[in-house]
Structure formats: C-alpha cells, structure tokens
Design an enzyme around this catalytic site. Structure first.
Site, PDB file in Angstrom:
ATOM      1  N   ASP A 190       0.054 -17.953  38.069  1.00 32.91           N
ATOM      2  CA  ASP A 190       1.255 -17.402  37.430  1.00 32.91           C
ATOM      3  C   ASP A 190       1.875 -18.521  36.627  1.00 32.91           C
ATOM      4  OD1 ASP A 190       3.158 -14.712  38.050  1.00 32.91           O
ATOM      5  OD2 ASP A 190       4.171 -16.429  37.112  1.00 32.91           O
ATOM      6  N   ASP A 241      -1.975  -8.100  36.216  1.00 30.29           N
ATOM      7  CA  ASP A 241      -0.727  -7.381  36.511  1.00 30.29           C
ATOM      8  C   ASP A 241       0.382  -8.006  35.667  1.00 30.29           C
ATOM      9  OD1 ASP A 241       0.913  -5.563  37.915  1.00 30.29           O
ATOM     10  OD2 ASP A 241       1.508  -7.123  39.341  1.00 30.29           O
ATOM     11  N   CYS A 296       4.419  -2.083  35.649  1.00 33.17           N
ATOM     12  CA  CYS A 296       5.356  -1.184  36.322  1.00 33.17           C
ATOM     13  C   CYS A 296       6.307  -0.572  35.298  1.00 33.17           C
ATOM     14  CB  CYS A 296       6.093  -1.893  37.449  1.00 33.17           C
ATOM     15  SG  CYS A 296       6.946  -3.395  36.969  1.00 33.17           S
TER      16      CYS A 296
HETATM   17  C1  LIG Z   1       4.593  -8.022  37.282  1.00 32.42           C
HETATM   18  S1  LIG Z   1       4.740  -9.685  37.699  1.00 32.42           S
HETATM   19  C2  LIG Z   1       3.403  -9.922  38.827  1.00 32.42           C
HETATM   20  C3  LIG Z   1       3.656  -9.367  40.196  1.00 32.42           C
HETATM   21  C4  LIG Z   1       2.583  -9.750  41.208  1.00 32.42           C
HETATM   22  N1  LIG Z   1       1.266  -9.364  40.748  1.00 32.42           N
HETATM   23  C5  LIG Z   1       2.843  -9.135  42.562  1.00 32.42           C
HETATM   24  O1  LIG Z   1       2.217  -8.131  42.886  1.00 32.42           O
HETATM   25  O2  LIG Z   1       3.661  -9.676  43.318  1.00 32.42           O
HETATM   26  C6  LIG Z   1       4.249 -10.493  36.254  1.00 32.42           C
HETATM   27  C7  LIG Z   1       4.131 -11.984  36.366  1.00 32.42           C
HETATM   28  O3  LIG Z   1       3.534 -12.487  35.185  1.00 32.42           O
HETATM   29  C8  LIG Z   1       3.946 -13.821  35.011  1.00 32.42           C
HETATM   30  N2  LIG Z   1       3.629 -14.236  33.642  1.00 32.42           N
HETATM   31  C9  LIG Z   1       4.348 -14.079  32.514  1.00 32.42           C
HETATM   32  N3  LIG Z   1       3.696 -14.595  31.461  1.00 32.42           N
HETATM   33  C10 LIG Z   1       2.546 -15.107  31.937  1.00 32.42           C
HETATM   34  C11 LIG Z   1       1.469 -15.815  31.338  1.00 32.42           C
HETATM   35  N4  LIG Z   1       1.438 -16.049  30.030  1.00 32.42           N
HETATM   36  N5  LIG Z   1       0.461 -16.203  32.131  1.00 32.42           N
HETATM   37  C12 LIG Z   1       0.478 -15.958  33.457  1.00 32.42           C
HETATM   38  N6  LIG Z   1       1.467 -15.307  34.060  1.00 32.42           N
HETATM   39  C13 LIG Z   1       2.494 -14.898  33.320  1.00 32.42           C
HETATM   40  C14 LIG Z   1       5.408 -13.761  35.366  1.00 32.42           C
HETATM   41  O4  LIG Z   1       5.866 -15.038  35.769  1.00 32.42           O
HETATM   42  C15 LIG Z   1       5.428 -12.746  36.500  1.00 32.42           C
HETATM   43  O5  LIG Z   1       5.468 -13.383  37.739  1.00 32.42           O
END
Ligand SMILES: C[S@@+](CC[C@H](N)C(=O)[O-])C[C@H]1O[C@@H](n2cnc3c(N)ncnc32)[C@H](O)[C@@H]1O
Lengths: 370, 269
Positions: A190, A241, A296
């Site tokens: 992440d 996700d 979501c």
């Molecule tokens: C919907 S949440 C994920 C929830 C997680 N899969 C769970 O079930 O607990 C999306 C995540 O994507 C991360 N994110 C945003 N931009 C990103 C990037 N360029 N690369 C990796 N992660 C990223 C955010 O920090 C956030 O935590």
C-alpha cells in the site's frame, strides 16, 4: 431555530450526495431510491472469523442468530444456475470481453473452507460486539463489510499460490486471504506508509508471528502503478482493490472527504489511477494467473469502464490477452445474503438494500491467457 | 354562581331540587335508566369511596349542562372514569374555558365525547398550551380552536415535545401552519411524522426547501405522507417495499433511542 444549520453551506457529504443523485439515478434508474436510502442508513457488518484465535468458535455468534454466509447458500439458486449455462453461452460480449463458459466456472468455484464470515440474517439489525482477545492476545474476529469478502472468495486462492495484494491497507481482505492458510507467499502493498503501519498492527492482533515470517509475507509501501516495472509475470493471483470515491463513507464523514473542494483534482484523477493500478496488477500476474479488480463505489466510470479500458490496453500496449471471468454462479450462490445489481456488462456488484445493507462492492475477475 | 346554577337547571329538568346524596333514585331522577344508574353507582363505589360519592351528582349536573343526554354522559364516564373525581366547580370552569376558546355548541360536545380526557386538564395547563401555540408556533386563534377540536390530545402533550414536532415540520419539512391544520398534524406522534419523512428524504423524494422555499424535487403534500395507510404510502408515495420500511423503522427507533440516551447523559453532566 433548532433546525437552522451551523454547518457550511455545501459540506462534502452534501456534494457527494448531489453527485450521486445525478449520476446514479441515471445509472441505476428505478433502483436508485432504494440504494440511496440504504447508503444513508446504518450499514451491516460481517465478522470474519480468525482461525488463529482460540476464541474463534462461532458458537457464541451463532447463538445470537448469526450464520456463516459462505456456507449458508441458496441451494435452489445453485440448482437453477446449473441448468442455465447453455443459454448463457449464446451471449457474446465483443472481441475482447469474452465471458467464459458458465459450467466451467461452476466447477472451478472452489471456495476455501477456512474462510468463515458470519452475518446476522436478512432484516436483522443486531450489531456485533467488538471482538475480544484470547489468552495470547489474538482477536476472535475482524468486523468488515461482508460484501468485501466476495473479491477474496472470487480470487480463488489455491494451495501453493503466490499472491499480491496491490492496495492492501488497512488489511481486511489480506487477512481473509491469510485465513485460507494455503498461500505460499503473500505480498501486501500500500502506497501509504501510515496505512501500512495500521495494516501491520491488524496483522499482529490476528496472525501468529511464525506466519508473518519473511519467507511467507512481504509488506511494502510502493506506488502500485509502478509494479509492472518491478516484478512482472510473477503472481498466481493479484488483488487490485483500488482507492475510489468510497461512496458510503463519503456520505457520512465530512473530514478528509474525497468530495471536498480541495480534493476535486484527486477525485477526477481516480479513474486514471485505477486504470494504471489494474494494468500494473495485470502485468504482475503470471500468464494463466488471475486478477480481481474491486472497488467500494457504484460508479460505472470507476468500475466497468476501468476494466474495459484495461483489457483493451493490456492487449494493445503489452500484448497481454485477458478473459473476463463470468461471476454469475457466485452471485446466484450468495443471493440470499446480498443484493446484486442486474445485468452489468462486466463484473458483478453488490448494491446496498435496507434489509441487507452491505456494499457497495464491485468486482471483476480477469484471467491472463498470455 | 347564579349563572351555572341556572344552566344546570335548564339542562337537567328532571332534577328539580338540589340533591347531594348519591342514590339510584337520584340518578334515575337525572334521567338515567335503572341499568345505567346501577352502572354509575357501581363505578362510583368502586372508585374512591366516600369523597367521590359526595360530589358525583354535581359533577354529573355539570356534564349535563353541556347538553349531553344521559347515555352520552355514561359513555363519556366509561371512557374516562377519572371524571368522577373532578369536582363540579373545576369541571364547570373547564367547560366554560373550552367555550371561550371557540368550541361552541356541537363541536364542544363532539370533542368532549371523542376525548373526554380534555376535561381532566386544568384550565391553567390549557392556557399555557394555547399561549404556546399562538406565540411559539404563530397559529391564529381560529386555527387554535381547530387544533383543540381536531386533536384535543395535543393539550396533554409535553410542550417541549410539541415544540420539537412543530419545528420539525415547519423547518425540516417546510410546511406552513395552514397545511399542518389541513392534515391534522397534531394527531400524529413525532415518531410517526419523522419516520415517514426521513424515509422519503433518504430515498431522495423529499427535500427541505431553501430560503426561497424552493426544492429540486416536488415534495409530496403532508396530507399524502401522513393521512394514508401504510400500504398506500409505500406503494404510491415512497415506492418502496414493506420489508424496507419495516427495517427502516427499527433502525430509526434505535437511532432515536440512542440520541435520547446520549442527550440525557449530556444533560446530567
Ligand atoms: C480501498 S483501500 C484498500 C482496502 C484493503 N484492500 C482492505 O481490504 O482493507 C485502497 C488503498 O489503496 C491505497 N493506494 C492509493 N494509491 C495507491 C497506489 N498508487 N499504490 C498502492 N496503493 C495505493 C490507499 O492507501 C488505500 O489504502
């Protein structure tokens, strides 16, 4: 005077609602009022049982009326979906988006017996109590939207797989994947350092140390869009996700809201970021491997459009051929627990309903053919 | 007073000389049948014994003074036995007060028969409610009479509750006094009102008007939100299933209960 508002004139939650009203009333039509009321009302949770806790017996929760939605399926629905595949085969979605045979999918729908997620039945609004730690400090269950279990189930992790969770924090889905106990190597990433820190804390409250060893687990904080440059053609399974407009959250919390004026640019950039993340996830998977894209949000622009673009760009720019996997057997199976949006072009979506107030969760599964 | 004595005399011609002792005969003299007289006699003796029995006849006389016939009086007492314990001067004062508030012949009788509890409410309490309705809710005298006639139970409501209900409908729903009257708003409890309203609002079918009184959707009339049975409300107005509304009601009840609980804790500390 009691009703005179002291809030700013256009708080982000209001802007979010206005935005959803204009886009989703078109996208969902007649369904929108019902979904809207559910989104604005108290949501339901699911309790993901933690096999690593000594208190993981579902007996207590079952005594309160809970049931594991993964085993408590609509058997009749399964039967009729088994009789259906012939008809479905006639459907053609165009050159790049072939849905695979439904009967093939049915047999390949092997759900891990180790993932258990308890929910209160339809219409029941009882809340879960916070989980308690066992004598070693491991919590008995993790509370999350039960519909978020579906992308994990759909990912279909098998013995010996190596798995990448590209946007993993705070770690609910990764925790579910660990429950399968069949993953050889799990890589959780992440981009946000503070959120990966939170993820580590979650892992330590649920999973014994020996399962979090360097040989089994890697936790990183890279920009996921760059993954294809680092590690291509590697993973059997990739979960993408992505960050999205988090529809439910954006309607209740003004702080840090993606619809606040100051984040307009970021919000507009979401579909592009999502596309890049999905493409990176596709590249990270090995040929024959499978990728699940999930959000979501109800937004078509962040869901189906992203998948469609990714599928064609993967082929054009990278020569990767993909197949969209038909998830209808799964939606049939779980329609006792969730409401699914009807007739999506690609993927499936859990839509909130007052009696089954889970979601929104969109998911689409892609199989790398080359 | 001479006036009230005169009136009771007119209304109960059978009662020619003042009686103080309760007996079957004195009741029969007032016009009750033997069976009715026995019923009254029984309830009075079952009530609070001696002290009640002494003033019951004058209480009955006051009820007759409204022009009710014996069987209406009996029905009224069956509906609201507390009236046996109200003494004649108070009762007469309350009746006079209702007349002063505009409940003239016909509507007075109907209101009292429909909701006899109104006569158990002290004049001072009613005055407070009337002042409240006039000054806090800006109802006209005429409208207040209508409220008393159509929703007499309003007089027994807690004023804070009443104010909350009024403000909710006025500010949140954007409804003016005239429409409240037409719908007989005060017949509905706050929870009934806000449950149906919130349901519509969350479905996107109701909006609070802005300063200019405008909304982006056409709000349904208050009448079609409240004055219809649930099935019609769901199928014609909310366009929702009974299951959805059932869950929603339970969610709301819990939410409000928690707010109240929370509010109390705050008030205590
Ligand atoms: C919907 S949440 C994920 C929830 C997680 N899969 C769970 O079930 O607990 C999306 C995540 O994507 C991360 N994110 C945003 N931009 C990103 C990037 N360029 N690369 C990796 N992660 C990223 C955010 O920090 C956030 O935590």
């Amino acid at each position: 005077e009691k009703w005179a508002t002291t809030r700013p004139k256009h708080p982000p939650t209001t802007l979010a609602l206005q935005h959803f009203d204009s886009t989703y009333s078109v996208q969902l039509g007649q369904l929108w009022p019902s979904v809207r009321a559910a989104l604005l009302s108290e949501r339901k949770y699911g309790a993901l049982l933690n096999h690593f806790s000594h208190d993981a017996s579902p007996a207590d929760l079952e005594a309160q009326g809970c049931r594991d939605f993964i085993t408590d399926t609509d058997t009749q629905a399964q039967l009729c979906s088994e009789q259906e595949p012939e008809v479905r085969l006639e459907e053609e979605d165009g050159v790049s988006l072939k849905k695979s045979h439904a009967d093939q999918q049915l047999s390949s729908l092997r759900l891990s017996p180790n993932i258990k997620c308890l929910v209160f039945p339809r219409g029941n609004i009882t809340r879960f109590k916070p989980a308690k730690p066992d004598m070693l400090g491991y919590l008995g269950y993790y509370l999350m939207d039960a519909a978020s279990m579906l992308p994990c189930l759909v990912l279909d992790v098998q013995e010996g797989h190596s798995v990448l969770d590209l946007c993993a924090a705070p770690g609910g889905k990764a925790l579910a994947l660990l429950q399968t106990q069949s993953i050889d190597f799990l890589c959780v990433n992440d981009t946000s350092v503070s959120r990966t820190t939170r993820l580590k804390r979650v892992f330590h409250s649920y999973v014994p140390k020996q399962l979090l060893s360097k040989q089994k687990l890697r936790i990183t904080s890279f920009d996921g869009t760059k993954w294809g440059e680092i590690e291509r053609d590697t993973f059997d399974r990739v979960l993408v996700d992505v960050p999205c407009t988090t529809d439910r959250h954006s309607l209740i919390e003004d702080d840090n809201n993606i619809f606040s004026k100051s984040r307009t640019g970021e919000r507009r950039g979401l579909p592009q970021l999502q596309l890049e993340l999905l493409l990176a996830g596709i590249e990270a998977a090995c040929p024959g491997g499978e990728i699940v894209y999930s959000t979501c949000t109800l937004s078509q622009v962040q869901n189906q459009s992203v998948v469609e673009q990714a599928v064609s760009l993967a082929l054009e720019d990278r020569g990767i051929q993909l197949q969209v996997v038909d998830l209808r057997p799964l939606t049939h199976m779980f329609r006792k627990t969730f409401h699914f949006a009807p007739d999506l072009h690609v993927g499936e979506m859990v839509i909130p309903h007052l009696a089954a107030n889970f979601g929104p969760i969109y998911m689409c599964k892609l199989k790398r053919l080359t | 007073t001479l006036l009230s004595a005169q009136r009771s005399h007119d209304a109960a011609p059978l009662c020619s000389k003042p009686v103080t002792e309760l007996s079957l005969r004195s009741l029969a003299n007032m016009g009750f049948t033997d069976i009715q007289a026995e019923q009254i006699y029984d309830s009075v003796s079952k009530a609070r014994g001696g002290s009640t029995a002494k003033h019951v006849l004058s209480t009955l006389t006051a009820l007759f003074s409204m022009g009710l016939n014996p069987s209406s009086v009996l029905k009224l007492l069956e509906k609201c036995p507390e009236l046996y314990t109200v003494k004649e001067p108070q009762l007469q004062q309350r009746i006079d007060n209702l007349r002063k508030l505009g409940l003239v012949e016909g509507s007075l009788q109907r209101t009292v028969s429909h909701h006899p509890q109104i006569l158990t409410v002290p004049v001072k309490t009613i005055k407070n409610v009337v002042v409240f309705l006039r000054e806090n809710c800006l109802f006209t005298t005429h409208q207040i009479t209508d409220i008393l006639r159509d929703s007499p139970a309003t007089l027994q409501e807690n004023l804070d509750q009443l104010e909350y209900k009024f403000q909710y409908v006025y500010f949140r729903m954007g409804i003016k006094q005239t429409e409240m009257l037409k719908t007989r708003l005060f017949r509905f409890t706050l929870d009934e009102v806000r449950c149906r309203h919130t349901f519509l609002e969350r479905r996107g079918l109701y909006q609070t008007p802005d300063k200019k009184g405008q909304t982006a959707v056409i709000n349904p009339k208050l009448d079609s939100v409240l004055n219809i049975d649930l099935d019609t409300f769901l199928s014609n107005v909310a366009k929702a299933s009974a299951e959805e509304y059932d869950v929603f009601q339970r969610l709301m009840a819990r939410e409000w209960q928690e707010q109240e609980h929370y509010g109390k804790i705050e008030a205590d500390s």
